[in-house]
Structures are given as structure tokens and as C-alpha cells.
Scaffold this active site. Structure first.
Site, PDB file in Angstrom:
ATOM      1  N   HIS A 146       1.345   3.981   1.785  1.00 17.69           N
ATOM      2  CA  HIS A 146       1.970   4.708   2.988  1.00 17.69           C
ATOM      3  C   HIS A 146       3.477   4.658   2.720  1.00 17.69           C
ATOM      4  CE1 HIS A 146      -1.863   4.411   5.356  1.00 17.69           C
ATOM      5  NE2 HIS A 146      -1.867   5.306   4.773  1.00 17.69           N
ATOM      6  N   ASP A 180      -0.525  -3.487   6.240  1.00 16.17           N
ATOM      7  CA  ASP A 180      -1.178  -3.133   7.627  1.00 16.17           C
ATOM      8  C   ASP A 180      -2.503  -3.655   7.589  1.00 16.17           C
ATOM      9  OD1 ASP A 180       1.477  -2.117   8.212  1.00 16.17           O
ATOM     10  OD2 ASP A 180       0.665   0.211   7.584  1.00 16.17           O
ATOM     11  N   HIS A 230       4.194  -4.527  10.732  1.00 15.50           N
ATOM     12  CA  HIS A 230       4.818  -3.794  11.860  1.00 15.50           C
ATOM     13  C   HIS A 230       4.875  -4.975  13.048  1.00 15.50           C
ATOM     14  CE1 HIS A 230       4.397   0.400  10.958  1.00 15.50           C
ATOM     15  NE2 HIS A 230       3.582  -0.071   9.888  1.00 15.50           N
ATOM     16  N   HIS A 233       0.807  -1.178   0.083  1.00 21.01           N
ATOM     17  CA  HIS A 233      -0.132   0.152  -0.034  1.00 21.01           C
ATOM     18  C   HIS A 233       1.044   1.164  -0.137  1.00 21.01           C
ATOM     19  CE1 HIS A 233       0.872  -0.579   4.286  1.00 21.01           C
ATOM     20  NE2 HIS A 233       0.229   0.648   4.338  1.00 21.01           N
ATOM     21  N   HIS A 239      -7.584  -0.616   5.229  1.00 22.54           N
ATOM     22  CA  HIS A 239      -6.617   0.366   5.807  1.00 22.54           C
ATOM     23  C   HIS A 239      -6.182   1.420   5.019  1.00 22.54           C
ATOM     24  CE1 HIS A 239      -2.943   1.557   8.065  1.00 22.54           C
ATOM     25  NE2 HIS A 239      -2.067   1.564   7.072  1.00 22.54           N
ATOM     26  N   ASP A 285       5.946   4.899   4.811  1.00 24.27           N
ATOM     27  CA  ASP A 285       6.827   3.742   5.640  1.00 24.27           C
ATOM     28  C   ASP A 285       6.757   2.218   4.947  1.00 24.27           C
ATOM     29  OD1 ASP A 285       3.945   3.301   6.413  1.00 24.27           O
ATOM     30  OD2 ASP A 285       4.725   2.435   8.563  1.00 24.27           O
ATOM     31  N   HIS A 286       5.862   2.310   3.729  1.00 23.09           N
ATOM     32  CA  HIS A 286       6.048   0.932   3.372  1.00 23.09           C
ATOM     33  C   HIS A 286       6.602   1.175   1.887  1.00 23.09           C
ATOM     34  CE1 HIS A 286       3.746  -1.342   6.053  1.00 23.09           C
ATOM     35  NE2 HIS A 286       3.238  -0.145   6.723  1.00 23.09           N
TER      36      HIS A 286
END
Ligand code: ZN
Length: 256
Positions: A57, A130, A168, A55, A113, A59-60
Site C-alpha cells: 500500500h 497493517d 497506524h 506491504h 490485509h 501509505d507504506h
């Protein structure tokens, strides 16, 4: 070429960049940061052969551009223009063979998400970003409790032994919440003891597996009478169906 290992490369404070590797090659899932991945590849003398993104985001996917400067590789991801450099934009049911590995992945759509979130399933593994965590689920930034319920239901149809690689390290915090939401669930106490030992030794608590999530994840177990009762009590009204219970649990957890 079917011999491989899956190694977590840590990024930021609690992200895992799951790295599928053999003696020569590596593919990474959700490379939020390039530096730790490049350090790992250099130390292990590995060539990057693919990037998978669940996805949009940062942090991905934040490390994708930098990794692509070092390695010209295909990027498998969702049909979402918010992610640059995706060479294979995929949706539910599409399949691809991971280059240099004897692994075929099929794509599972799991919007909740985020609205375009996908998961990769293949060779007894699920990379779910996530969407689901050990004993928990992702926040509903762009989706609804109904969509999260549908996503988790799809995951629960996979074989019990499917290893679940989440984005995570949230297990300990999730177990704390799960114990409140699903009191008296002995499987949670076992998971807590196991996870605590691993975290004390600075080891990941992941992968989980589908059987473990069926036994411990309150967002999966929102049809269990005990979970319905606790969620109803907390919400101050009788919750009749799994989606309402999931929504109430998510809200409770957001505010806890
Ligand atoms: Zn996310």
C-alpha cells in the site's frame, strides 16, 4: 552497536514510519512518505542504511523511491512485484541482519490485509504493518478471516513482552469498538485511560505488546465467551468458531 532507539516519524494523518536509529544510522519501516523522514534524518544528522516494507500500500511504500534517490540502501520487503526497488524479497522464516545494527529479523508471512503482507520480528520487536493494531486488526482487502486468524495466532505465539509496532495510530477508535465487542473487559478501560492521556499529550500510544493485545484485542480474543456472545448477537446467528467470530467482528467494524 546494539544500542538503538525506535522513534516514530509521523506521515500523513495517522501513519508511523518506525525509525530504528543509533547516533549515526537509521533504518525505516514502512516509509509511506519521504519528506518527513528526510527532515528527521537531516535534523538528527543520520544516514539512512535500510528500508523495510511490510506491504504494497502506498501509505507504506510511497516514500521509498525518493529516499533511494538520497541513499543507496537495501530494501527488504515481500515477494510482490507491486513494490518497486525491493532488493531482498522475503518470505516466512527467512532472516536477515539489519545493516549497521546488531538486530536480526525473521520474516513472518501474514497474508490477510493484503495477500503478500509480511511482518518483521527480531530483538523483542514486531513490525506488523497493517495486520494488527492496538486493540484491532487491518481490513481484509485481499485475504480472509481465516488468514487473519492465522496471522494473529502466529503473533500471539511470540513472547508476551514483544513490543508491537503497528502502522497506524488507531488505538482510540479501536478501543471504542472493542468496548462494544468485548463488554466488561476491564483491561480495555485501563488501555483507554492510558491511551487518552497519551493522545491528549500528542504522544503515540504505540508500541503495544503481545500481552496487551491478548488482554484487549477483540480480534485476538474471538475465542472468549463474552466476545463470541456479542458477535453472535450482532450477527443474528450463533457463531461457533474463532474464524466466524473474527469475520463477524471485522464486518461489524467495517460498517460501524
Ligand atoms: Zn495497508
Amino acid at each position: 552497536m546494539s544500542d538503538y532507539q525506535v522513534v516514530p516519524v509521523k506521515a500523513f494523518s495517522d501513519n508511523y514510519v518506525w525509525t530504528i536509529r543509533n547516533g549515526k544510522c537509521a533504518a525505516v519501516v514502512d516509509a509511506g512518505e519521504a519528506a518527513p523522514v528526510l527532515a528527521y534524518l537531516t535534523a538528527e544528522k543520520l544516514e539512512l542504511v535500510a528500508i523495510l516494507s511490510t506491504h504494497h500500500h502506498n501509505d507504506h511504500v510511497g516514500g521509498n523511491a525518493e529516499l533511494l534517490r538520497h541513499f543507496k540502501v537495501p530494501v527488504y520487503g515481500p515477494r510482490d512485484e507491486r513494490i518497486d526497488n525491493v532488493t531482498h524479497r522475503l518470505r516466512e522464516g527467512e532472516r536477515f541482519r539489519l545493516p549497521h545494527f546488531d538486530i536480526e529479523f525473521e520474516v513472518i508471512d501474514c497474508p490477510a490485509h493484503t495477500r503478500t503482507h509480511i511482518a518483521f520480528h527480531g530483538d523483542g520487536m514486531l513490525y506488523c504493518g497493517d495486520t494488527m493494531f492496538a486493540a484491532g486488526c487491518g481490513r481484509l482487502f485481499e485475504g480472509t478471516p481465516q488468514q487473519m486468524h492465522e496471522a494473529l495466532t502466529k503473533f500471539m505465539r511470540l513472547p508476551d513482552t514483544t513490543r508491537v509496532y503497528c502502522g497506524h495510530e488507531y488505538t482510540m477508535a479501536n478501543v471504542r469498538f472493542a468496548k462494544a465487542a468485548d463488554p466488561g473487559n476491564a483491561a480495555l478501560l485501563e488501555l483507554e485511560a492510558r491511551a487518552k492521556k497519551l493522545r491528549d499529550a500528542n504522544q503515540p500510544t504505540l508500541p503495544s505488546n503481545i500481552a496487551q493485545e491478548k488482554a484487549t484485542n477483540p480480534f485476538v480474543r474471538c475465542v472468549e465467551p463474552g466476545v463470541i456472545a456479542t458477535a453472535s448477537k450482532h450477527a443474528g446467528r450463533a457463531l461457533a468458531d474463532a474464524v466466524s467470530v473474527l469475520g463477524a467482528l471485522r464486518e461489524w467494524k467495517n460498517n460501524s
